[in-house]
Design a protein around this motif. Structure first.
Motif, PDB file in Angstrom:
ATOM      1  N   GLN A   1      31.946  19.325  26.516  1.00 55.34           N
ATOM      2  CA  GLN A   1      30.553  19.251  26.922  1.00 55.34           C
ATOM      3  C   GLN A   1      29.641  19.366  25.701  1.00 55.34           C
ATOM      4  OE1 GLN A   1      30.676  23.868  28.423  1.00 55.34           O
ATOM      5  NE2 GLN A   1      29.107  22.582  29.269  1.00 55.34           N
ATOM      6  N   ILE A   2      28.397  18.912  25.882  1.00 58.03           N
ATOM      7  CA  ILE A   2      27.362  19.035  24.861  1.00 58.03           C
ATOM      8  C   ILE A   2      26.299  19.973  25.406  1.00 58.03           C
ATOM      9  CG2 ILE A   2      25.707  17.787  23.421  1.00 58.03           C
ATOM     10  CD1 ILE A   2      27.280  15.215  24.111  1.00 58.03           C
TER      11      ILE A   2
ATOM     12  N   LYS B   1      31.401  21.054  22.369  1.00 55.20           N
ATOM     13  CA  LYS B   1      32.653  21.769  22.590  1.00 55.20           C
ATOM     14  C   LYS B   1      33.682  20.746  23.025  1.00 55.20           C
ATOM     15  CE  LYS B   1      35.051  25.207  25.421  1.00 55.20           C
ATOM     16  NZ  LYS B   1      34.965  26.135  26.574  1.00 55.20           N
ATOM     17  N   ALA B   2      34.671  20.498  22.185  1.00 52.95           N
ATOM     18  CA  ALA B   2      35.724  19.536  22.490  1.00 52.95           C
ATOM     19  C   ALA B   2      37.036  20.292  22.662  1.00 52.95           C
ATOM     20  CB  ALA B   2      35.850  18.500  21.385  1.00 52.95           C
ATOM     21  N   VAL B   3      37.675  20.131  23.817  1.00 49.89           N
ATOM     22  CA  VAL B   3      38.951  20.778  24.102  1.00 49.89           C
ATOM     23  C   VAL B   3      40.027  19.689  24.153  1.00 49.89           C
ATOM     24  CG1 VAL B   3      40.263  22.236  25.678  1.00 49.89           C
ATOM     25  CG2 VAL B   3      37.794  22.580  25.421  1.00 49.89           C
TER      26      VAL B   3
ATOM     27  N   LEU C   1      37.291  22.880  19.612  1.00 53.48           N
ATOM     28  CA  LEU C   1      36.454  22.691  18.431  1.00 53.48           C
ATOM     29  C   LEU C   1      34.997  22.805  18.838  1.00 53.48           C
ATOM     30  CD1 LEU C   1      36.235  21.810  15.393  1.00 53.48           C
ATOM     31  CD2 LEU C   1      35.926  19.477  16.262  1.00 53.48           C
ATOM     32  N   PHE C   2      34.253  23.672  18.140  1.00 54.59           N
ATOM     33  CA  PHE C   2      32.824  23.835  18.384  1.00 54.59           C
ATOM     34  C   PHE C   2      32.079  23.288  17.167  1.00 54.59           C
ATOM     35  CE2 PHE C   2      35.079  27.050  20.744  1.00 54.59           C
ATOM     36  CZ  PHE C   2      34.455  27.057  21.986  1.00 54.59           C
TER      37      PHE C   2
ATOM     38  N   LEU D   1      36.775  26.616  14.904  1.00 47.53           N
ATOM     39  CA  LEU D   1      37.959  26.255  15.676  1.00 47.53           C
ATOM     40  C   LEU D   1      38.459  27.459  16.426  1.00 47.53           C
ATOM     41  CD1 LEU D   1      39.739  23.672  15.955  1.00 47.53           C
ATOM     42  CD2 LEU D   1      41.263  24.698  14.256  1.00 47.53           C
ATOM     43  N   GLY D   2      38.799  27.252  17.683  1.00 51.55           N
ATOM     44  CA  GLY D   2      39.332  28.338  18.485  1.00 51.55           C
ATOM     45  C   GLY D   2      40.456  27.851  19.355  1.00 51.55           C
TER      46      GLY D   2
END
Length: 284
Positions: free
Chosen positions: A72-73, A249-251, A261-262, A281-282
């Protein structure tokens, strides 16, 4: 044989992780295009635009990689920028401090956090009265550490300030951000507590009414709506209907490996250029 199987599995996990990171970073290009086209076709930013919808799960189907990506953005200027607590000289900006106190009140948190966080980022070692905290307090802890005395780079730093427990941090987190310099609040995307923080006379009912009023494309005349409500000290640069900072936020999931990744993206208000300025990065 057992050791060999573990080595193979470990190698495959590392490979999948590297591939997932590359896919996540690659998604930035798609998002940058979305934000650039939005800039060219719209004069305001609101929650009915395409960027505000969640990115559905998309398959990653290649010879070497099988998995999916979603995300999402988010509009970062729909939140209170904690770096607004500093003025151009690196000292506490009093109108923003009062705004932050109103936000904390709206969230049911203690007002003292406003002065504590202001002391964490201001350039001096003078404790605010009555709730400030500078190096003498933090260096007495175990383990000891010092205040940042500079703008915050990530809101995760707030977890280190005096008295901030996990519960308070979780309540505050969705309503604050840490962006370079001073930024206005985008009233088309701000939450009810953030809208309440703009003025002393804005109640929760008023904020909920404003959120209902902005449905279907944002406020038609945001200036006329908010000028009588916003505190005079914030009226010139405290609110807006446009945004320059977004977070992607890319999962990505490949096999059993999942990474998040944020990325903070800056979109120039004077052009359609969109550039990443911060990545973290998480795992989820």
């Amino acid at each position: 044989s057992w050791d060999n199987a573990l080595d193979v599995r470990r190698t495959m996990v590392m490979l999948y992780r590297d591939q997932a990171i590359q896919v996540a970073v690659g998604s930035e290009g798609w998002v940058r295009k979305i934000l650039s086209e939005d800039q060219a076709s719209s004069t305001s930013d609101h929650l009915d635009e395409i960027w505000a919808t969640e990115i559905p799960a998309l398959p990653i189907d290649a010879e070497a990689v099988q998995g999916e990506i979603y995300g999402q953005i988010q509009d970062m200027q729909g939140r209170f920028n904690v770096n607004n607590l500093l003025d151009a000289d690196g000292q506490t900006h009093q109108p923003s401090l009062e705004q932050f106190k109103r936000l904390l009140n709206a969230l049911g948190l203690e007002e003292r956090f406003a002065e504590i966080i202001a002391d964490w980022i201001d350039a001096d070692q003078t404790e605010s009265i009555p709730f400030g905290a500078e190096d003498p307090l933090y260096t007495g802890l175990t383990p000891p550490y010092r205040t940042a005395d500079r703008p915050i780079l990530s809101v995760s730093e707030l977890a280190a300030v005096d008295g901030m427990d996990r519960s308070s941090f979780d309540i505050l987190l969705p309503h604050v951000t840490a962006l370079p310099g001073r930024t206005p609040v985008n009233v088309n995307t701000a939450s009810a507590p953030v809208l309440q923080s703009l003025g002393t006379n804005i109640t929760l009912g008023d904020a909920e009414g404003l959120i209902a009023l902005r449905e279907n494309g944002g406020f038609s005349d945001y200036g006329g709506v908010f000028a009588p409500l916003v505190e005079a000290d914030l009226a010139s640069d405290g609110f807006s209907e446009t945004t320059s900072y977004f977070q992607l936020k890319a999962v990505v999931q490949i096999d059993t490996v999942r990474i998040s990744l944020f990325t903070i993206l800056y979109r120039s208000p004077n052009s359609s250029d969109v550039i990443p300025i911060l990545r973290s990065l998480g795992t989820t």
